[in-house]
Each structure stands twice: as structure tokens, then as C-alpha cells.
Design a protein around this motif. Structure first.
Motif, PDB file in Angstrom:
ATOM      1  N   GLN A  95     -23.312  14.990  45.765  1.00 19.72           N
ATOM      2  CA  GLN A  95     -24.256  14.377  44.828  1.00 19.72           C
ATOM      3  C   GLN A  95     -23.941  12.905  44.609  1.00 19.72           C
ATOM      4  OE1 GLN A  95     -21.883  16.543  44.147  1.00 19.72           O
ATOM      5  NE2 GLN A  95     -21.081  16.394  42.049  1.00 19.72           N
ATOM      6  N   PHE A  96     -22.675  12.497  44.824  1.00 18.63           N
ATOM      7  CA  PHE A  96     -22.261  11.114  44.591  1.00 18.63           C
ATOM      8  C   PHE A  96     -22.882  10.160  45.614  1.00 18.63           C
ATOM      9  CE2 PHE A  96     -18.871  13.735  42.866  1.00 18.63           C
ATOM     10  CZ  PHE A  96     -18.700  13.186  41.609  1.00 18.63           C
ATOM     11  N   GLU A  97     -23.134  10.647  46.806  1.00 22.42           N
ATOM     12  CA  GLU A  97     -23.677   9.811  47.872  1.00 22.42           C
ATOM     13  C   GLU A  97     -25.179  10.009  48.066  1.00 22.42           C
ATOM     14  OE1 GLU A  97     -19.590   9.188  48.135  1.00 22.42           O
ATOM     15  OE2 GLU A  97     -20.557  11.151  48.148  1.00 22.42           O
ATOM     16  N   LEU A 155     -28.574   5.684  51.573  1.00 20.81           N
ATOM     17  CA  LEU A 155     -28.573   6.588  52.719  1.00 20.81           C
ATOM     18  C   LEU A 155     -29.896   7.329  52.878  1.00 20.81           C
ATOM     19  CD1 LEU A 155     -25.023   8.222  52.435  1.00 20.81           C
ATOM     20  CD2 LEU A 155     -25.759   6.430  54.031  1.00 20.81           C
ATOM     21  N   LEU A 156     -30.746   7.280  51.853  1.00 26.32           N
ATOM     22  CA  LEU A 156     -31.992   8.061  51.854  1.00 26.32           C
ATOM     23  C   LEU A 156     -33.200   7.147  51.645  1.00 26.32           C
ATOM     24  CD1 LEU A 156     -30.704  10.982  49.595  1.00 26.32           C
ATOM     25  CD2 LEU A 156     -30.986  11.037  52.080  1.00 26.32           C
ATOM     26  N   ALA A 160     -36.488   7.951  49.249  1.00 19.52           N
ATOM     27  CA  ALA A 160     -36.730   7.037  48.130  1.00 19.52           C
ATOM     28  C   ALA A 160     -38.209   6.672  48.017  1.00 19.52           C
ATOM     29  CB  ALA A 160     -35.890   5.778  48.299  1.00 19.52           C
ATOM     30  N   LYS A 161     -38.914   6.614  49.156  1.00 17.37           N
ATOM     31  CA  LYS A 161     -40.331   6.254  49.136  1.00 17.37           C
ATOM     32  C   LYS A 161     -41.215   7.346  48.535  1.00 17.37           C
ATOM     33  CE  LYS A 161     -39.923   3.268  53.227  1.00 17.37           C
ATOM     34  NZ  LYS A 161     -40.342   3.058  54.643  1.00 17.37           N
ATOM     35  N   GLN A 381     -35.684  11.099  57.187  1.00 13.71           N
ATOM     36  CA  GLN A 381     -37.055  10.742  57.554  1.00 13.71           C
ATOM     37  C   GLN A 381     -37.946  11.976  57.647  1.00 13.71           C
ATOM     38  OE1 GLN A 381     -37.459   8.322  61.080  1.00 13.71           O
ATOM     39  NE2 GLN A 381     -39.698   8.369  61.032  1.00 13.71           N
ATOM     40  N   ALA A 382     -37.462  13.029  58.272  1.00 15.52           N
ATOM     41  CA  ALA A 382     -38.287  14.223  58.448  1.00 15.52           C
ATOM     42  C   ALA A 382     -38.552  14.932  57.119  1.00 15.52           C
ATOM     43  CB  ALA A 382     -37.602  15.188  59.417  1.00 15.52           C
TER      44      ALA A 382
END
Length: 505
Positions: A95-97, A155-156, A160-161, A381-382
Motif C-alpha cells: 500500500q505504501f507504493e 508507479l500508476l 491515476a487518470k 495500463q490494462a
């Protein structure tokens, strides 16, 4: 099977005729007692209510008495979700990353985890002998996204979008601290193997909206690191009738094992063999009334229909280039996580009730910064594309999407700690999952953890609470969907589970 063919079959096979005529004491008492019970209940309820209830549930549902059919008519409430796709991140994402931003940890880096925070909680055998438990902040940056400024890791970027579609729950917790019992707990409601999986309960309670495909389909990524094994019992039917087990679709020549005709058989030969086998099963069922015979007949019939339906749904060659671009380059490689997300969308379009994706490789005890970056690159992405694709096709409104693993990771580093390299041990006391789509509030964060993401400080959500809420969104009261086995009535949530009303739209 017509009566003429049935009679001809028995004449030509006298042994089966004798089998058909047998009626032992147990069969006689069972049939007559159920018949008398049905008549008595009909007189009490009235013929119209009786027939209506049976029509809702389906007369003679396998493994259920008539009384259970009537009292358990489904759905119990108006469903928000017609179908579910569950993206299971096997191994326990940190969860931290990912989603639980803890900037205060920067000032505490390298310090020992305070006893006031740990509170004597159990550690795994991998950390129990460490003399120190050094706090380690994430090396990755977080930024705010969406209308509500939700914090998401760098990393995400694709997730995020779509953060305004997500209901992020940061306060999930479990008692299971090791992988196998933790995954089994999430998937079946019990840490010990042998119980039915969530998808099997959904199939049993709600049936299928597509008679040519199973109600419960499983996809396992071929490009996930095999650090922790997955077992077929995680999507097994347990003590439910066997037609409710999950069916794994694989990449390659044979998506479903043993589905294609054996070499040397043409379609006509295969059909004649299956017709003959169906007659034998019907005779067996008429004689003994074993629900598993019904299940076997249903499975053979489904397998025959799947010989046509599976190749069509597995073929993604006709998807336009912009769809492959949306899901990412891996989506052209059958069996990858991205390709499985695209396939999941096709299955959901076909009204498959429950689609389960497993992606392994999140068990980062060491080398976490590199390991979790690789995992996010394979899945981010997927995952976001699936949300976008479902929404633009009008499917997100009645499809529930779930993302998460079996537990989270510790704030302290396991083993050697350097400025850029560290690992995190298992942590079941608080971790993050998210849901999106049918029936959940979009764009919110629910639940809070302390500054160390070690304990929950607001709105705890137990695994059984999550399961109860999932079933509620599908129109099922988790306390009422039960199955009697070995003298006891079982349910997915055992004797636990509360509806998480704060995330419901």
C-alpha cells in the motif's frame, strides 16, 4: 431425449431397464416425503405463491429442497451489479507504493518501529528474529489526481487518470498473515481449503445469463512472477454442485482443457457418444436422484455448447488497433495480464456473471522498488483500460470491478535496508483495495490508517465485510444464501460480515 428413444434404449439394453425399475426404500421415502411436503406447503401458501416462488428460483434447483427454493428466492434485493470482474493481485501489493501515501515517514526513516504502534502484533517467521524493525518510506513520489485530489503513486499513471471512477478502501484487514490461508480466506471465506469460492456462490445463487458459457470463468496471467503458487481449489465449488466450479480459460491451442474433440473423432461421432452418455446419466438420475448426476449432465451439455462459443469469444484478432493501443502492447500476446483484461471485457459483454483474473508476483520481501515497478508496468495500463473500455460501452454502470491482493506490506524493512533498496514483510492489519462501477461511490477514499499504515484508525473493513458487500451489490443477502452440508448450513461469510454502507452509491 424423446420417450420413444428412451423406450427403445431400455428394450435394447435390459440391464439398464432393470436399473430404471429399481426403487429402494430410501428413494421411495425421499420422493414421497418431498411430494407430501410440497403439497402441504402449497396448501398453506396458495398455489399462485408456490408457483411464483419456484419460477423465480427455478424448480428443483440442484442441492436444494423445495422449501429452500421458496424461502431463498433470488435475487433478495434489486441488484446493482449484473456481473463482476475481480482483479486479484496475488502476493500482496504494498500500500505504501500504490495508494496509501505516508509523507511523515521520511523523517522517521531508519528508526525502529515504536512498540506503541506495533502493540505486540504477530510477525511472520521471516521478521520475528530481526533485532530491529527499521521504518522505510517509499522511494516513489505521490501526486494528487481527480476532482477530489486523490493521492496516487507515480508507479500508476494510467490508474491515476481514472481515479474519479474508483472507490479506494484503505482499511481492509484480515487475520491471515501467510499467503495460502490469506488467499483462501479472500476467495472462499475460510482460511482452510474446501469451501466454495465467491464465484461458485454467485453461480449457485444467481445462475447464468449466457447458456453457452460458464457463469464463473478464471484467467491466470502467464507474465506474472510465480513467487507464490495458485491452486485450482481457489476457484473450486467446494461442497456446492460441481457445475458451479470456476472454469479456467488458458492461452494457446486449447483454451479449456479436454473441450476439443479427440483426434480421430468427427463432430457426428462426438455427438452420438454424448447422446449415449446423456441417456445413461438420465437413467442413473431417475433411479437414485443424486444431484451430482444432474450436475454431470449439465456439465456435458455445457461443454458441447462451449465447443462453438469458446473459440469465438477467445478470438481477439478482429479487435481494432485502437483497442490494443488502449490496453497496451502486451494485449496482443495471449495469456498476458493485458490480454486477459481485454478477454475479460469480451466475457463481460457476453454476460458471464463472474470473471476472476489472477496476477502473481507482488510478494516483494526484497528488492521491492524494482519488483513493484515491474508489476505496475505489467498491470497499470490494462487495468485502467478495462475501466475506460467498460464505461464507453455502457457496461460499467452494471459491472463491479475489484482490484486487490490478500494482504498489505509492513512499514518496516525486512532484511537489509539501503537508501534505494528494501523489502517489506506481510501485513494483514491494514491494506488497500479498490472497487469501481456498479453500486459503489466513485472518486472517494474510504477508511484511514495511522501514520505508519500499521493500524486502522477509521472505518475498518474486514474480509467478510467486503464479501458481504460484494454479494449485496449483486442482489444477494449474504446471510440468506446458504447451503446445507453435513448437517450444517454454510454461507460465504460464515457467521460474520457487515454491509459497508459508506461505499454504496
Amino acid at each position: 431425449m424423446s420417450q420413444h428413444h428412451d423406450d427403445e434404449f431400455r428394450i435394447n439394453h435390459p440391464d439398464f431397464d432393470r436399473l430404471h425399475r429399481q426403487m429402494d426404500r430410501r428413494r421411495f421415502l425421499t420422493r414421497t416425503s418431498l411430494g407430501l411436503g410440497a403439497l402441504a406447503m402449497g396448501s398453506l401458501l396458495g398455489a399462485d405463491k408456490l408457483s411464483g416462488a419456484r419460477a423465480t428460483m427455478g424448480a428443483g434447483a440442484p442441492g436444494k429442497t423445495l422449501e429452500e427454493d421458496i424461502l431463498g428466492a433470488l435475487p433478495h434485493i434489486a441488484p446493482k451489479a449484473k456481473r463482476v470482474v475481480y482483479l486479484f493481485m496475488s502476493g500482496g501489493p504494498s500500500q505504501f507504493e500504490t495508494f496509501d501515501y505516508k509523507p511523515a515517514l521520511v523523517k522517521l526513516a531508519g528508526q525502529n518501529l515504536p512498540d506503541s504502534v506495533r502493540k505486540g502484533q504477530r510477525l511472520t517467521g521471516m521478521s520475528a528474529n530481526q533485532s530491529d524493525l527499521p521504518v522505510v518510506p517509499s522511494v516513489y513520489h505521490f501526486n494528487q489526481h481527480g476532482k477530489n485530489g486523490t493521492w496516487v503513486s507515480e508507479l500508476l499513471p494510467y490508474t491515476a487518470k481514472v481515479v474519479d471512477e474508483l472507490c479506494i478502501v484503505k482499511s481492509i484487514y484480515s487475520e491471515a498473515i501467510n499467503h495460502d490461508p490469506a488467499i483462501t480466506f479472500f476467495q472462499t471465506g475460510n482460511q482452510l481449503p474446501g469451501r466454495p469460492s465467491i464465484g461458485s456462490w454467485v453461480s449457485y445463487g444467481l445462475g447464468s445469463d449466457n447458456k453457452n458459457l460458464p457463469a464463473f470463468i478464471v484467467l491466470v496471467s502467464k507474465n506474472g512472477s510465480k513467487d507464490q503458487p495458485l491452486y485450482a481449489r481457489l476457484w473450486g465449488n467446494g461442497f456446492l454442485p460441481s457445475e458451479h466450479q470456476g472454469v479456467q480459460f488458458r492461452s494457446g491451442k486449447d483454451p479449456v482443457l479436454f473441450l476439443n474433440n479427440p483426434e480421430g473423432y468427427d463432430g457426428q461421432d462426438r455427438k452420438q457418444m454424448l447422446d449415449y452418455l446423456t441417456r445413461l446419466n438420465h437413467l442413473q438420475n431417475e433411479t437414485y436422484g443424486d444431484p451430482e448426476v444432474d450436475a454431470r449432465i449439465a456439465q456435458y451439455e455445457m461443454a458441447y455448447r462451449m465447443q462453438t462459443s469458446v473459440p469465438e469469444v477467445m478470438d481477439i484478432r478482429n479487435e481494432p488497433d485502437e483497442v490494443f493501443d488502449l490496453y497496451g502492447p502486451d494485449s496482443r500476446d495471449s495469456g498476458t495480464y493485458a490480454a486477459n483484461c481485454l478477454l475479460a471485457r469480451k466475457l463481460l459483454e457476453k454476460d458471464v456473471k463472474f470473471v476472476q483474473l489472477y496476477h502473481q508476483g507482488w510478494d516483494n520481501h526484497g528488492g521491492l522498488p524494482k519488483g513493484i515497478a515491474e508489476q505496475c508496468k505489467k498491470t497499470d495500463q490494462a487495468t485502467a483500460a478495462l475501466i475506460v473500455d467498460l464505461k464507453r460501452r455502457g457496461l460499467l454502470d452494471d459491472t463491479l470491478v475489484i482490484w486487490g491482493g490478500e494482504f498489505g506490506r509492513t512499514v518496516y524493512s525486512q532484511g537489509k535496508l539501503t537508501a534505494t533498496d528494501y523489502g517489506r514483510d506481510h501485513h494483514p492489519r491494514c491494506f488497500t483495495m479498490w472497487m469501481a462501477g456498479a453500486g459503489v461511490k466513485p472518486g472517494i477514499t474510504f477508511g484511514e490508517t495511522d501514520d505508519f499504515s500499521y493500524n486502522i484508525v477509521k472505518d475498518p473493513v474486514h474480509v467478510h465485510d467486503f464479501q458481504a458487500t460484494l454479494m449485496h451489490l449483486m442482489g444477494v443477502d449474504h446471510e440468506r444464501l446458504t447451503y446445507k452440508y453435513q448437517g450444517r448450513r454454510f454461507r460465504l461469510t460464515d457467521v460474520h460480515g457487515q454491509l459497508v454502507k459508506g461505499i454504496l452509491a
